[in-house]
Write a protein that holds these residues in place. Sequence first.
Motif, PDB file in Angstrom:
ATOM      1  N   HIS A 339       1.080   6.704  -4.830  1.00 58.68           N
ATOM      2  CA  HIS A 339       0.804   6.370  -3.432  1.00 58.68           C
ATOM      3  C   HIS A 339      -0.287   7.257  -2.838  1.00 58.68           C
ATOM      4  O   HIS A 339      -0.720   7.000  -1.706  1.00 58.68           O
ATOM      5  CB  HIS A 339       2.075   6.512  -2.592  1.00 58.68           C
ATOM      6  N   SER A 340      -0.703   8.297  -3.564  1.00 55.66           N
ATOM      7  CA  SER A 340      -1.770   9.171  -3.076  1.00 55.66           C
ATOM      8  C   SER A 340      -3.114   8.458  -3.160  1.00 55.66           C
ATOM      9  O   SER A 340      -3.367   7.698  -4.098  1.00 55.66           O
ATOM     10  CB  SER A 340      -1.835  10.464  -3.913  1.00 55.66           C
ATOM     11  N   MET A 341      -3.972   8.713  -2.180  1.00 55.44           N
ATOM     12  CA  MET A 341      -5.273   8.054  -2.142  1.00 55.44           C
ATOM     13  C   MET A 341      -6.129   8.518  -3.324  1.00 55.44           C
ATOM     14  O   MET A 341      -6.408   9.706  -3.474  1.00 55.44           O
ATOM     15  CB  MET A 341      -5.973   8.365  -0.817  1.00 55.44           C
ATOM     16  N   GLN A 342      -6.508   7.568  -4.170  1.00 52.87           N
ATOM     17  CA  GLN A 342      -7.309   7.864  -5.349  1.00 52.87           C
ATOM     18  C   GLN A 342      -8.770   7.456  -5.170  1.00 52.87           C
ATOM     19  O   GLN A 342      -9.646   7.925  -5.882  1.00 52.87           O
ATOM     20  CB  GLN A 342      -6.751   7.106  -6.563  1.00 52.87           C
ATOM     21  N   TRP A 343      -8.995   6.541  -4.254  1.00 51.33           N
ATOM     22  CA  TRP A 343     -10.338   6.018  -4.015  1.00 51.33           C
ATOM     23  C   TRP A 343     -10.453   5.637  -2.555  1.00 51.33           C
ATOM     24  O   TRP A 343      -9.481   5.223  -1.924  1.00 51.33           O
ATOM     25  CB  TRP A 343     -10.592   4.777  -4.882  1.00 51.33           C
ATOM     26  N   PHE A 344     -11.656   5.802  -1.988  1.00 52.52           N
ATOM     27  CA  PHE A 344     -11.924   5.260  -0.663  1.00 52.52           C
ATOM     28  C   PHE A 344     -13.352   4.736  -0.638  1.00 52.52           C
ATOM     29  O   PHE A 344     -14.213   5.151  -1.423  1.00 52.52           O
ATOM     30  CB  PHE A 344     -11.707   6.306   0.439  1.00 52.52           C
ATOM     31  N   GLY A 345     -13.583   3.779   0.239  1.00 49.87           N
ATOM     32  CA  GLY A 345     -14.901   3.173   0.326  1.00 49.87           C
ATOM     33  C   GLY A 345     -14.814   1.889   1.124  1.00 49.87           C
ATOM     34  O   GLY A 345     -14.052   1.795   2.092  1.00 49.87           O
TER      35      GLY A 345
END
Length: 548
Positions: A339-345
């Motif tokens: 559930h941890s953020m692995q990617w953003f964009g």
Amino acid sequence: MSCSRLFKCLPVMLAGITLAAASLPALAAGPEAPPGYFALPSYQQPANPTALDKQLLAIMADYRVVGLSAAVYRDNKIIWSGGYGWADLNTGRAVTPATLFRVASLSKMVTATALMQLYEQGKFGLDDDISSSLGYQVRNPHYPAVKITFRQLLNHTSSIIDSGAYDAIVESTPALLPALDIKELLVPGGQYYSAATFAPQAPGTCFNYSNFGTGIAGSLVEKISGLPFAEYCSTFIFKPLGMDASFEPADINNWQNIATLYRPDGQFIHFRPTKDTYTGIKPAPATITAPLGSALGYSPAGGLRASTTDFAKFMQAHMNGGSYNRIRILKADTADLMHSMQWFGYSMDGFYKQKGLNFHITDDLVPGRRLIGHSGEAYGLSGDAYYDPDSRIGFVFMLNGANLNNADPFYRVENTIAITLLAAFAPPAANLSRELRAKVNANFITVNGRKIVLPAPAAITRSGKTQHLFLPAVATADALAAGINQQGDTVTFTQGQKKAVLTAGQNRMSVNGETLLLPHPPYRQNGQIFVPVRELAAALNISTRLRL
């Protein structure tokens, strides 16, 4: 009607809704249905409709929904469930909370969970080359020296895309999938190999939503476990959780209650069946002739059949750190990692802005709430399964046909249903105070008890008697439940109407156009931009307590 008043009108626990013989006023009549299509009859209504029943039925009429099943859960309990409309327009079979649907891309969370169970057993590392488990080398021909990893498959940055022969086979000759060895798609010289299967960007550098990537993840479950994909998921996920669900419809006890999926005509008047038209005949088991390690015949990316009430059990397990009613399917650390953020964009016209390990992190489905889960859309099915980690309330709903126009970025019918369900049962959205616990050089932090794995270790500096916590930007956005965007060395964080802009090496921050000085500038290290958490949280009006 306010949230509190509506909540008092509703029963807190419902096993389901009994339909009465009476029905709502007929939907607007149209021309006679053409061959192969069905008209949408008026909906039956519950015997004693609540305010929520009436709201949902009105939404269905507005968006020409064939059938709707929904469940709302809190902690380890389903606190409400309901079914409306039609599971089968041909026979007049009604939707109930027990109706099963082909859940489309909600399946991806299950496939990721199966693979991560094997990760827990030490069978592979997230940054290992998938080639080592597949038994043959897989490379993007544009970047032949760069490995493709398990993590990249699960966060959709592997550079393997839904193009080339894979997409053509799924669309035109899906009967090939049960016999298809994925090696023929992935290795040069294979019968279906094409360079178009790979994006022009290097693995790990660009988000491309990939059904094929999840199909490979399901195939890795087979390679590593030695079991067929559907059997593995049933043995280690569905049966322990008490779910009558499967990637193999023939294995479902309640197969007679699988909903038919429908697509509407151009005027949304008539509906054409597209999937799961069993007509009272039990589906035959799939004949899988592909070698073990080629799971495309089970459709790991979208082929699960499950009811909303059963899928809610799976979501509760994830929301509760991998455990549902004392049945553990994942370690708490593994669930938190997923559930941890692995990617953003910014991808798919803004639908994807933040991603975990096949879990979608979104602020766009219900305004003011960060939700974790996944959506699905295929063959006319539209569905959502998300939870709010702050209020610890979640929902699952499925539609088997509807007007799916007007996406921004979710379909408007999805937003409307999700907002309605949370307004009925969740407390009002609030800017929850966040307690962050961190240690210098640690590879994780905790936020209100939830562990967030860091892509690079935390750093702590001093300014007089004050300690300053620096975290990678992606982990900071995750910890503060803030929006994030990055251009080069400049990172922008958003929360409500607040926008803070920081640049590596500059000891100032712009907040809604106003310049604020920082005691220490952000900096780039180990491929990450580290930002000061305390100062950023204050700028965004996010209440935080740092335990360093």
